[in-house]
Every structure is written in structure tokens, then in C-alpha cells.
Write a protein that holds these residues in place. Sequence first.
Motif, PDB file in Angstrom:
ATOM      1  N   MET A 154       0.782  -0.994  -0.080  1.00  0.00           N
ATOM      2  CA  MET A 154      -0.053  -0.046  -0.168  1.00  0.00           C
ATOM      3  C   MET A 154       0.839   1.262   0.005  1.00  0.00           C
ATOM      4  SD  MET A 154      -3.188   0.682   2.310  1.00  0.00           S
ATOM      5  CE  MET A 154      -2.502  -0.465   3.762  1.00  0.00           C
ATOM      6  N   ALA A 155       0.937   2.262  -0.850  1.00  0.00           N
ATOM      7  CA  ALA A 155       1.656   3.230  -1.230  1.00  0.00           C
ATOM      8  C   ALA A 155       1.319   4.543  -0.506  1.00  0.00           C
ATOM      9  CB  ALA A 155       1.711   3.451  -2.783  1.00  0.00           C
ATOM     10  N   ALA A 156       0.106   4.983  -0.412  1.00  0.00           N
ATOM     11  CA  ALA A 156      -0.122   6.268  -0.190  1.00  0.00           C
ATOM     12  C   ALA A 156      -0.216   6.833   1.297  1.00  0.00           C
ATOM     13  CB  ALA A 156      -1.572   6.890  -0.944  1.00  0.00           C
ATOM     14  N   PRO A 157      -0.944   5.725   2.435  1.00  0.00           N
ATOM     15  CA  PRO A 157      -1.056   6.220   3.448  1.00  0.00           C
ATOM     16  C   PRO A 157       0.241   6.676   4.136  1.00  0.00           C
ATOM     17  CG  PRO A 157      -2.388   4.269   3.262  1.00  0.00           C
ATOM     18  CD  PRO A 157      -1.464   4.739   2.146  1.00  0.00           C
ATOM     19  N   MET A 158       0.355   7.515   5.286  1.00  0.00           N
ATOM     20  CA  MET A 158       1.396   8.276   6.019  1.00  0.00           C
ATOM     21  C   MET A 158       2.375   7.033   6.566  1.00  0.00           C
ATOM     22  SD  MET A 158       0.959  11.237   5.394  1.00  0.00           S
ATOM     23  CE  MET A 158       1.955  12.440   6.628  1.00  0.00           C
ATOM     24  N   ARG A 159       3.510   7.367   6.246  1.00  0.00           N
ATOM     25  CA  ARG A 159       4.683   6.535   6.990  1.00  0.00           C
ATOM     26  C   ARG A 159       5.624   7.404   7.324  1.00  0.00           C
ATOM     27  NH1 ARG A 159       5.096   2.458   1.812  1.00  0.00           N
ATOM     28  NH2 ARG A 159       6.856   4.158   1.367  1.00  0.00           N
ATOM     29  N   HIS A 160       5.906   7.542   8.643  1.00  0.00           N
ATOM     30  CA  HIS A 160       7.179   8.100   9.084  1.00  0.00           C
ATOM     31  C   HIS A 160       6.966   9.635   8.994  1.00  0.00           C
ATOM     32  CE1 HIS A 160       7.944   3.983   9.386  1.00  0.00           C
ATOM     33  NE2 HIS A 160       9.282   4.122   9.899  1.00  0.00           N
ATOM     34  N   ALA A 161       6.023  10.176   8.899  1.00  0.00           N
ATOM     35  CA  ALA A 161       5.764  11.534   8.756  1.00  0.00           C
ATOM     36  C   ALA A 161       5.862  12.054   7.240  1.00  0.00           C
ATOM     37  CB  ALA A 161       6.391  12.480   9.569  1.00  0.00           C
ATOM     38  N   SER A 162       5.866  11.068   6.073  1.00  0.00           N
ATOM     39  CA  SER A 162       6.086  11.324   4.856  1.00  0.00           C
ATOM     40  C   SER A 162       4.896  10.673   4.146  1.00  0.00           C
ATOM     41  CB  SER A 162       7.420  10.813   4.332  1.00  0.00           C
ATOM     42  OG  SER A 162       7.459   9.452   4.255  1.00  0.00           O
ATOM     43  N   LYS A 163       4.742  11.045   2.725  1.00  0.00           N
ATOM     44  CA  LYS A 163       3.809  10.296   1.932  1.00  0.00           C
ATOM     45  C   LYS A 163       4.819   9.852   0.647  1.00  0.00           C
ATOM     46  CE  LYS A 163      -0.476  11.855   1.365  1.00  0.00           C
ATOM     47  NZ  LYS A 163      -1.599  12.587   1.183  1.00  0.00           N
ATOM     48  N   THR A 164       4.044   8.953   0.007  1.00  0.00           N
ATOM     49  CA  THR A 164       4.815   8.520  -1.095  1.00  0.00           C
ATOM     50  C   THR A 164       4.446   8.943  -2.424  1.00  0.00           C
ATOM     51  OG1 THR A 164       5.134   6.327   0.029  1.00  0.00           O
ATOM     52  CG2 THR A 164       5.543   5.970  -2.140  1.00  0.00           C
ATOM     53  N   TYR A 165       4.942   9.159  -3.443  1.00  0.00           N
ATOM     54  CA  TYR A 165       4.680   9.857  -4.554  1.00  0.00           C
ATOM     55  C   TYR A 165       5.537   9.340  -5.759  1.00  0.00           C
ATOM     56  CZ  TYR A 165       2.793  13.659  -1.744  1.00  0.00           C
ATOM     57  OH  TYR A 165       2.046  14.576  -0.818  1.00  0.00           O
ATOM     58  N   LEU A 166       4.935   9.581  -6.997  1.00  0.00           N
ATOM     59  CA  LEU A 166       5.699   8.947  -8.025  1.00  0.00           C
ATOM     60  C   LEU A 166       5.981  10.182  -8.835  1.00  0.00           C
ATOM     61  CD1 LEU A 166       6.377   6.236  -9.798  1.00  0.00           C
ATOM     62  CD2 LEU A 166       4.071   6.618 -10.966  1.00  0.00           C
ATOM     63  N   LEU A 167       7.307  10.217  -9.182  1.00  0.00           N
ATOM     64  CA  LEU A 167       7.651  11.300 -10.410  1.00  0.00           C
ATOM     65  C   LEU A 167       7.872  10.273 -11.626  1.00  0.00           C
ATOM     66  CD1 LEU A 167      10.441  12.992  -8.245  1.00  0.00           C
ATOM     67  CD2 LEU A 167       8.599  14.019  -9.176  1.00  0.00           C
ATOM     68  N   GLN A 168       7.457  11.128 -12.641  1.00  0.00           N
ATOM     69  CA  GLN A 168       7.777  10.582 -13.970  1.00  0.00           C
ATOM     70  C   GLN A 168       8.534  11.545 -14.698  1.00  0.00           C
ATOM     71  OE1 GLN A 168       4.172  10.683 -16.548  1.00  0.00           O
ATOM     72  NE2 GLN A 168       5.232   9.275 -18.123  1.00  0.00           N
ATOM     73  N   PHE A 169       9.713  10.865 -15.159  1.00  0.00           N
ATOM     74  CA  PHE A 169      10.705  11.776 -15.745  1.00  0.00           C
ATOM     75  C   PHE A 169      10.351  11.788 -17.445  1.00  0.00           C
ATOM     76  CE2 PHE A 169      12.485  11.102 -11.699  1.00  0.00           C
ATOM     77  CZ  PHE A 169      12.924  12.274 -11.281  1.00  0.00           C
ATOM     78  N   ALA A 170      11.030  12.734 -17.918  1.00  0.00           N
ATOM     79  CA  ALA A 170      11.230  12.668 -19.438  1.00  0.00           C
ATOM     80  C   ALA A 170      12.541  11.661 -19.649  1.00  0.00           C
ATOM     81  CB  ALA A 170      11.723  14.170 -20.105  1.00  0.00           C
ATOM     82  N   HIS A 171      12.112  11.057 -20.907  1.00  0.00           N
ATOM     83  CA  HIS A 171      13.324  10.133 -21.185  1.00  0.00           C
ATOM     84  C   HIS A 171      14.490  10.563 -21.866  1.00  0.00           C
ATOM     85  CE1 HIS A 171      14.125   5.724 -20.381  1.00  0.00           C
ATOM     86  NE2 HIS A 171      14.516   5.767 -21.820  1.00  0.00           N
ATOM     87  N   GLU A 172      15.021  11.631 -21.415  1.00  0.00           N
ATOM     88  CA  GLU A 172      16.262  12.301 -21.879  1.00  0.00           C
ATOM     89  C   GLU A 172      17.247  12.377 -20.631  1.00  0.00           C
ATOM     90  OE1 GLU A 172      14.276  15.567 -23.130  1.00  0.00           O
ATOM     91  OE2 GLU A 172      13.670  15.133 -25.001  1.00  0.00           O
ATOM     92  N   HIS A 173      18.491  12.500 -20.753  1.00  0.00           N
ATOM     93  CA  HIS A 173      19.619  12.629 -19.903  1.00  0.00           C
ATOM     94  C   HIS A 173      19.088  11.715 -18.715  1.00  0.00           C
ATOM     95  CE1 HIS A 173      20.479  16.339 -22.205  1.00  0.00           C
ATOM     96  NE2 HIS A 173      19.171  16.657 -22.268  1.00  0.00           N
ATOM     97  N   ILE A 174      19.096  10.604 -19.074  1.00  0.00           N
ATOM     98  CA  ILE A 174      18.529   9.509 -17.995  1.00  0.00           C
ATOM     99  C   ILE A 174      19.689   9.584 -16.867  1.00  0.00           C
ATOM    100  CG2 ILE A 174      16.921   8.402 -19.415  1.00  0.00           C
ATOM    101  CD1 ILE A 174      18.820   6.055 -19.810  1.00  0.00           C
ATOM    102  N   ASP A 175      20.883   9.801 -17.219  1.00  0.00           N
ATOM    103  CA  ASP A 175      21.778   9.609 -16.184  1.00  0.00           C
ATOM    104  C   ASP A 175      21.635  10.526 -15.282  1.00  0.00           C
ATOM    105  OD1 ASP A 175      23.106   7.233 -17.445  1.00  0.00           O
ATOM    106  OD2 ASP A 175      24.068   8.402 -18.748  1.00  0.00           O
ATOM    107  N   PHE A 176      21.135  11.771 -15.453  1.00  0.00           N
ATOM    108  CA  PHE A 176      21.201  12.833 -14.534  1.00  0.00           C
ATOM    109  C   PHE A 176      19.620  12.950 -13.756  1.00  0.00           C
ATOM    110  CE2 PHE A 176      23.687  13.659 -17.991  1.00  0.00           C
ATOM    111  CZ  PHE A 176      24.971  14.048 -17.309  1.00  0.00           C
ATOM    112  N   LYS A 177      18.695  12.300 -13.947  1.00  0.00           N
ATOM    113  CA  LYS A 177      17.471  12.527 -13.253  1.00  0.00           C
ATOM    114  C   LYS A 177      17.528  12.440 -11.811  1.00  0.00           C
ATOM    115  CE  LYS A 177      15.463   7.815 -14.223  1.00  0.00           C
ATOM    116  NZ  LYS A 177      14.320   7.357 -15.108  1.00  0.00           N
ATOM    117  N   LEU A 178      18.191  11.585 -10.930  1.00  0.00           N
ATOM    118  CA  LEU A 178      18.451  11.173  -9.791  1.00  0.00           C
ATOM    119  C   LEU A 178      19.312  12.154  -9.287  1.00  0.00           C
ATOM    120  CD1 LEU A 178      17.422   9.544  -7.386  1.00  0.00           C
ATOM    121  CD2 LEU A 178      19.412   7.912  -7.803  1.00  0.00           C
ATOM    122  N   ALA A 179      20.450  12.584  -9.911  1.00  0.00           N
ATOM    123  CA  ALA A 179      21.090  13.738  -9.401  1.00  0.00           C
ATOM    124  C   ALA A 179      20.485  15.025  -9.333  1.00  0.00           C
ATOM    125  CB  ALA A 179      22.275  13.870 -10.357  1.00  0.00           C
TER     126      ALA A 179
END
Length: 190
Positions: free
Chosen positions: A1-26
Motif C-alpha cells: 500500500m503506497a499512499a497512507p502516511m509512513r514516518h511523517a512522509s507520503k509516497t509519490y511517483l515522479l515521471q521523468f522525461a526519457h532524456e538525460h537519464i543519467d542525471f534524473k536522480l542527481a
Amino acid sequence: MAAPMRHASKTYLLQFAHEHIDFKLAELKAIAHLLRIPIRVDEAKYDKKNPFLVVDLPSEKDGRRIMGRSVLAKSLFELWATAGCFDDLHRELQMLPKDFVKPHLSEDLTYRIRVEAFNRSLSPAEKLERINALPEETLNFQGKVNLKSPDQSFHLLEFYEYEAQKSTKGPVALYFGRWVRFRKSDQCLP
């Protein structure tokens, strides 16, 4: 289960452009550091070829702030469920607490459900089949459908391995969530 609160945070999903894939996490880490937003990413599950990244954030507001600065992130979703197959995704959705989903499904809110796939094309019939298969007992939408400018937009996102156009294999990952924000430069997109 993804959305309910866990440790004062919520879970989100980021969708990235499929460009410069080596840099998205940075880029994500740099923006979070700049804005002093604590984030949590499971780097063991990180796949740079996957345009989707699950991240824990303190709030939706913080997610919006990150999206306001990002060049590579396209969309932000409040993640309600994630799984490797449709049956598991449906089970995850059925486990969502009613008090969590109820405010987003009320009769005074319009809504739409979008189905999108990465590395595979889906026909309109396949998209409709997926929407109709969502568990009605949990996702009991009370409002009216509005495909152009809904109050709430829900997304079923499918990630397939490369060469999936030719394959009969199912998706590698499935995500279901409530759309929060496009990147700033894409605000006018539907």
C-alpha cells in the motif's frame, strides 16, 4: 500500500522525461537539497531506464516545489498503489483505507482516469478494459466524469521492458495514483 502516511512522509511517483537519464536522480537530489526538502528514494530499486521513480516526501506542497524547479521531471503523482501485475495492483487498491480515498471521490468533484504505457502502445479498447477492471468497491467515484478539466485526475501507468512492442509479456511495473502537478513548463498540458 503506497499512499497512507509512513514516518511523517507520503509516497509519490515522479515521471521523468526519457532524456538525460543519467542525471534524473542527481537533479532530484540537488533540488531537494537546495530547497531543504528531505526525500527518501530506494536506490536499490532505482532503474535509470524506468521513467518512473517512487519517492517519499514530507508533503504535496514539497513535491510541487520540486516540480517547480525540475527540468527532467514531467509529472508528480500521489502514489496509491504499485505492483508488478494487475491482480496485485487491484489488491493494493482494495487495501486503501476508505477515509484516505473518500475525500478524492466525492460527488462534488469531477474526475477522469487516464491509462498510459511506456515502451508499448495501448489501443483505446485496452485502456478502457483496464479502467473497467479497477476495483469499484474501493474506487467508488461519486462525481461526474470530466475528461478535459477534471478536479481530480487519476492515472494508471504501465512500464514495459524495451522491445515490449513485439513481446506478449506484461508490464514490469504498474502504478496508480492521483495526479498532483506537471512540470512548470508543461502547465497547459491536459
